[in-house]
Design a protein around this motif. Structure first.
Motif, short mmCIF file in Angstrom:
data_model
loop_
_atom_site.label_atom_id
_atom_site.label_comp_id
_atom_site.label_asym_id
_atom_site.label_seq_id
_atom_site.Cartn_x
_atom_site.Cartn_y
_atom_site.Cartn_z
N GLU A 1 21.06 -19.40 20.77
CA GLU A 1 21.56 -19.03 19.44
C GLU A 1 21.39 -20.15 18.42
OE1 GLU A 1 25.58 -17.80 19.89
OE2 GLU A 1 25.07 -15.90 20.86
N GLY A 2 21.84 -21.32 18.75
CA GLY A 2 21.84 -22.39 17.76
C GLY A 2 20.86 -23.50 18.02
N GLY A 3 20.26 -23.51 19.20
CA GLY A 3 19.36 -24.60 19.52
C GLY A 3 20.11 -25.84 19.95
N MET A 4 19.38 -26.82 20.46
CA MET A 4 19.99 -28.07 20.93
C MET A 4 19.56 -29.27 20.09
SD MET A 4 17.66 -28.72 24.38
CE MET A 4 19.08 -28.35 25.33
N GLU A 5 18.95 -29.01 18.96
CA GLU A 5 18.46 -30.12 18.14
C GLU A 5 19.60 -30.99 17.64
OE1 GLU A 5 15.61 -30.92 14.22
OE2 GLU A 5 16.00 -28.86 14.93
#
Length: 388
Positions: A134-138
């Protein structure tokens, strides 16, 4: 009054008036000043070393070995797995904290604990799959690299399960002496079909035009503490594809990691790979990249079905590996994801200002020629008369 000072004589207006004591007084004063300066400097150096006002006793410090990250609504949820020594018995505890950011959640844990929490000893960070999708891990990865409280060599993995259930299972098994990070250690439970991805690998992929990353995916096991389900192929911090354990094996082989111990079951034989080497060369012709790769395998025949020759077994193995690699590459080209890092071989062949277009302009048109050479080192203890 005019005065003249010589090494041995001191004269004033009175001719030949010999008064040597004033030169001695000046030398004594200079020597005293130098000694006092050295003494003051020594005291200044010793002052920072003499105090223990800002340290914490090791018995009052907590060293978590694993961290889990998920999200509940708008808040991050952080789980820390902390070993505790009690009367010579090693135990584990799971502590949780929530906050609008990961650091705020960690601060929540520190506030409610009676010991200081040191994040430098974390060996594995587990991200919830839903959070990554959903939000990414960046944002979390950039945070960890910025604060430098977590080692850049920390293993990164994705939990393909409910993360609370996963950590609860880990707690039960860690009390039996089983540690999660040993699952990824080469001297312990690691096998060639498990990808090894560290914090700095993910950070590099997030900021690279020519390389992506594959992150191992795990879940709670039924008969074992952890079950490995494959590798998530990442692009810009999000999952775009997945590799199964067999494909991850080729991924590791391409990057030069050892395939030793891997068993491959085929139609006519079962072989075990005992060694591998690789060579890769990239060329750019008329703005089309060409890749020439060679992988050499040393194998041992463990099982032979029927009277088949070694030549047939080698041909079958080479065909299986080549078809598997070709299928992976086409799938990754479709997603514009260079998980093999092929763009690294063209950084000195493509103008720097065009590297940002590698995945869209060059990578989809890449032509790959993979050659696999197999050497059979051992046929087992059963002697058979078969053509080589």
């Amino acid at each position: 009054m005019v005065e003249y000072c010589f090494p041995f004589l001191y004269f004033n207006r009175t001719p030949f008036n010999y008064i040597p004591h004033r030169c001695k007084e000046k030398k004594t004063i200079m020597r005293s000043i130098i000694i006092c300066s050295k003494l003051v400097l020594s005291l200044c150096i010793l002052m920072p070393l003499s105090g223990c006002w800002d340290i914490k006793d090791i018995n009052h410090r907590a060293f978590p070995i694993a961290m889990g990250i998920t999200k509940e609504g708008e808040k991050f949820k952080v789980l820390l797995q902390i070993p505790i020594s009690s009367e010579g018995v090693q135990k584990q505890t799971i502590v949780k904290g929530t906050g609008l950011t990961i650091l705020k959640a960690v601060e929540d844990i520190r506030t409610n604990m009676e010991s200081g929490v040191d994040l430098l000893h974390i060996r594995v960070i587990i991200f919830d799959r839903k959070l990554v999708e959903e939000g990414g891990m960046e944002e979390p990865i950039n945070t960890f690299m910025r604060i430098r409280e977590i080692s850049s060599k920390t293993i990164i993995a994705i939990c393909d399960d409910n993360i609370d259930t996963f950590f609860l299972t880990l707690k039960k098994n860690l009390e039996k002496g089983i540690n999660l990070y040993e699952f990824f250690e080469k001297y312990a439970g690691w096998t060639p079909q498990i990808s090894l991805t560290r914090l700095w690998h993910v950070y590099r992929a997030l900021n690279s035009y020519t390389q992506n990353v594959a992150i191992p995916m795990v879940r709670s096991g039924e008969n074992t503490p952890v079950t490995y389900t494959g590798s998530a192929v990442m692009n810009k911090g999000k999952i775009v594809s997945k590799m199964d354990p067999k494909e991850t094996l080729l991924f590791n082989a391409f990057h030069g990691n050892s395939m030793k111990g891997r068993v491959e079951v085929m139609e006519h034989a079962t072989i075990m790979i005992v060694g591998n080497t690789g060579f890769h060369k990239g060329e750019l012709r008329n703005h089309i990249p060409y890749m020439f790769s060679t992988i050499r395998l040393d194998v041992v025949i463990q099982e032979r079905r029927g009277k088949v020759s070694n030549a047939i077994i080698k041909k079958e193995l080479e065909k299986v590996m080549a078809n598997r690699f070709d299928g992976m590459l086409k799938r990754f080209q479709k997603h514009e994801t260079d998980v093999f890092g092929l763009g690294q071989y063209y950084r000195n062949k493509i103008p720097y200002e065009e590297l940002k277009d590698w995945r869209k302009k060059y990578y989809p048109n890449l032509e790959m020629k993979l050659t696999i050479h197999t050497t059979i080192q051992n046929e087992g203890n059963i002697k058979t008369i078969i053509d080589k």
